[in-house]
Scaffold this active site. Structure first.
Site, PDB file in Angstrom:
ATOM      1  CB  SER A 236      -0.948  -0.056   1.193  1.00 50.79           C
ATOM      2  OG  SER A 236      -2.059   0.731   0.941  1.00 50.79           O
ATOM      3  CE  LYS A 240       0.003   5.193  -1.893  1.00 53.14           C
ATOM      4  NZ  LYS A 240      -0.982   4.497  -2.659  1.00 53.14           N
ATOM      5  CD1 TRP A 327      -7.966   3.201  -1.920  1.00 52.81           C
ATOM      6  CD2 TRP A 327      -9.689   4.259  -2.869  1.00 52.81           C
ATOM      7  NE1 TRP A 327      -7.922   4.513  -1.527  1.00 52.81           N
ATOM      8  CE2 TRP A 327      -8.967   5.193  -2.098  1.00 52.81           C
ATOM      9  CE3 TRP A 327     -10.821   4.701  -3.558  1.00 52.81           C
ATOM     10  CZ2 TRP A 327      -9.330   6.537  -1.991  1.00 52.81           C
ATOM     11  CZ3 TRP A 327     -11.191   6.037  -3.459  1.00 52.81           C
ATOM     12  CH2 TRP A 327     -10.441   6.942  -2.680  1.00 52.81           C
ATOM     13  CG  HIS A 377      -5.643  -2.517   0.508  1.00 56.22           C
ATOM     14  ND1 HIS A 377      -4.892  -2.181  -0.591  1.00 56.22           N
ATOM     15  CD2 HIS A 377      -5.180  -1.761   1.535  1.00 56.22           C
ATOM     16  CE1 HIS A 377      -4.017  -1.259  -0.237  1.00 56.22           C
ATOM     17  NE2 HIS A 377      -4.163  -0.992   1.045  1.00 56.22           N
TER      18      HIS A 377
HETATM   19  C1  GTR Z   1      -5.431   4.497   1.723  1.00 51.42           C
HETATM   20  C2  GTR Z   1      -4.838   5.308   0.618  1.00 51.42           C
HETATM   21  C3  GTR Z   1      -4.112   4.413  -0.323  1.00 51.42           C
HETATM   22  C4  GTR Z   1      -3.223   3.421   0.380  1.00 51.42           C
HETATM   23  C5  GTR Z   1      -3.776   2.928   1.693  1.00 51.42           C
HETATM   24  C6  GTR Z   1      -2.794   2.254   2.647  1.00 51.42           C
HETATM   25  O1  GTR Z   1      -6.186   5.236   2.593  1.00 51.42           O
HETATM   26  O2  GTR Z   1      -5.874   5.988  -0.017  1.00 51.42           O
HETATM   27  O3  GTR Z   1      -3.391   5.204  -1.251  1.00 51.42           O
HETATM   28  O4  GTR Z   1      -1.949   3.921   0.540  1.00 51.42           O
HETATM   29  O5  GTR Z   1      -4.355   3.928   2.422  1.00 51.42           O
HETATM   30  O6  GTR Z   1      -1.628   2.650   2.743  1.00 51.42           O
HETATM   31  O7  GTR Z   1      -3.233   1.348   3.346  1.00 51.42           O
END
Ligand code: GTR
Length: 397
Positions: A236, A240, A327, A377
């Site tokens: 996540s 990045k 997402w 996720h």
């Molecule tokens: C979310 C965000 C994503 C992702 C995620 C995470 O809220 O919108 O870009 O980075 O968090 O890190 O779990």
């Protein structure tokens, strides 16, 4: 039309492929047709993404001398198959706890390692009473303090036994030790020493990536770890981070992005799920301020995220999605790999073995690997099975 400014509730994520704007991606090769000309083009792209997206720097030496202290006794783990070493690094005056889970054979020969940040503290990665709790700000607990009761709470995200059995080690650290993950005007963490960034200087993601490189500086001196075979991994926002760490520091021999989505592996121009406006508004501290100029103006970006992936070439890269994680735009993550592939081919590598998206639960593995698994996720055992297989092929433990 997406709202330009808050209130945030006016934002409705698009999940309809037929509503994706038509777009043309910048040519990742930038006209280059010979491998010998790629390093110069790559340097241009790296500079562009530094100034316009993640932010430049910090310089390698910005945090001053790194001190290293082995602050806890080494303990045996996994019934003697491995051992745990904990080291406290002081980087830019911040104490940063690094946990290394290593197979016993590391005592004889340096082993390749997976290395990545955790979200909840090293104690959440593996249930063991010897693992030190972070002393600073925690994102996930009510009072923002680390808790004994969270030992092993995120163990399902870290297949430590599988990793050790495969002959690899795992090096992990808590990202909040480096820079607490909230918009505080860059007053705390390493920013308290480095100072607040200018519009084109490192936000939190680039700062987390920078600290990973500082940990590599130290791993180069650790006998049990082969610093030439480090696979950087993140989930996540930390995916990045692993992509930017891999792009900006070629010492990472292999790079893994788990569900990194917007600002990570996904193509921004698709505006599917999370968009640039949404991410820059929710998390203004992650990227540099320059990046906000592309909010709702994705088609004006002189790059897209396939360029981020291509910066890792010719080194092996694995991108993973989850089918319910819309997402993060699974298809956009896959297409980024497809459009980074020409650089791998230019450099004489296999790149991505397919141009059509693999079905759910099927991994394709060339120099670029990709899968979309079932579920949400998260980081699952299925993901680790693929990463280990991919790393075995490329890093030969
Ligand atoms: C979310 C965000 C994503 C992702 C995620 C995470 O809220 O919108 O870009 O980075 O968090 O890190 O779990």
């Amino acid at each position: 039309v997406i709202a330009q400014d808050p209130p945030a509730k006016r934002f409705v994520a698009n999940y309809d492929e037929s509503k994706i704007p038509s777009y043309t991606l910048p040519d990742v090769l930038g006209g280059v047709s010979h491998a010998k000309d790629w390093p110069a083009k790559r340097a241009e792209w790296l500079d562009l993404l530094s100034r316009e997206m993640f932010g430049r720097g910090p310089a390698a030496e910005a945090g001053g001398n790194i001190t290293v202290a082995n602050t806890a006794p080494e303990v045996e783990i996994l019934g003697g198959k491995g051992f745990l070493r904990q080291t406290t690094l002081t980087i830019a005056e911040q104490p940063i706890e690094v946990a290394m889970f290593l197979p016993v054979k590391a005592k004889e020969t340096a082993v390749p390692v997976f290395m990545g940040y955790n979200f909840g503290g090293n104690h959440t990665v593996f249930d063991h009473p010897a693992i030190k709790l972070p002393s600073g700000w925690m994102r996930k607990t009510d009072d923002h303090k680390a808790k004994e009761s969270d030992r092993g709470a995120n163990a399902s995200r870290w297949a430590i036994e599988r990793i050790v059995d495969a002959g690899f080690g795992l090096v992990t650290l808590y990202y909040g030790d480096v820079d607490p993950d909230y918009d505080d005007g860059f007053q705390n963490g390493v920013h308290a020493v480095l100072g607040p960034p200018k519009v084109d200087e490192a936000g939190s993601i680039a700062t987390w990536a920078w600290a990973l490189s500082r940990v590599v500086d130290v791993l180069e001196t650790v006998d049990e770890v082969d610093a030439n075979r480090i696979a950087v991994i993140g989930h996540s926002r930390l995916g990045k981070t692993s992509l930017w760490a891999g792009a900006s520091d070629p010492r990472f021999a292999l790079v893994i992005s788990n569900n990194s989505g917007c600002g990570g592996a996904a193509l921004s121009r698709r505006q599917y799920g999370e968009t640039l406006w949404r991410i820059n508004t929710s998390f203004p501290h992650w990227f540099c301020s320059n990046f906000t100029k592309y909010n709702n103006k994705e088609d004006t970006m002189p790059f897209d995220n396939h360029v981020l992936l291509a910066l890792i070439a010719p080194r092996p890269l694995y991108v993973a999605s989850a089918v319910e994680d819309r997402w993060a735009d699974p298809k956009g993550e896959f297409l980024s790999c497809v459009h980074a592939d020409p650089v791998y081919k230019l450099l004489g590598k296999e790149g991505l073995p397919t141009t059509s998206m693999p079905t759910v639960g099927n991994s394709v593995q060339g120099t670029i690997g990709y899968h979309v698994r079932e579920g949400k996720h998260d980081v699952k055992d299925f993901d680790w099975q693929q990463y280990i297989q991919f790393a075995k092929r490329h890093l030969q433990p």
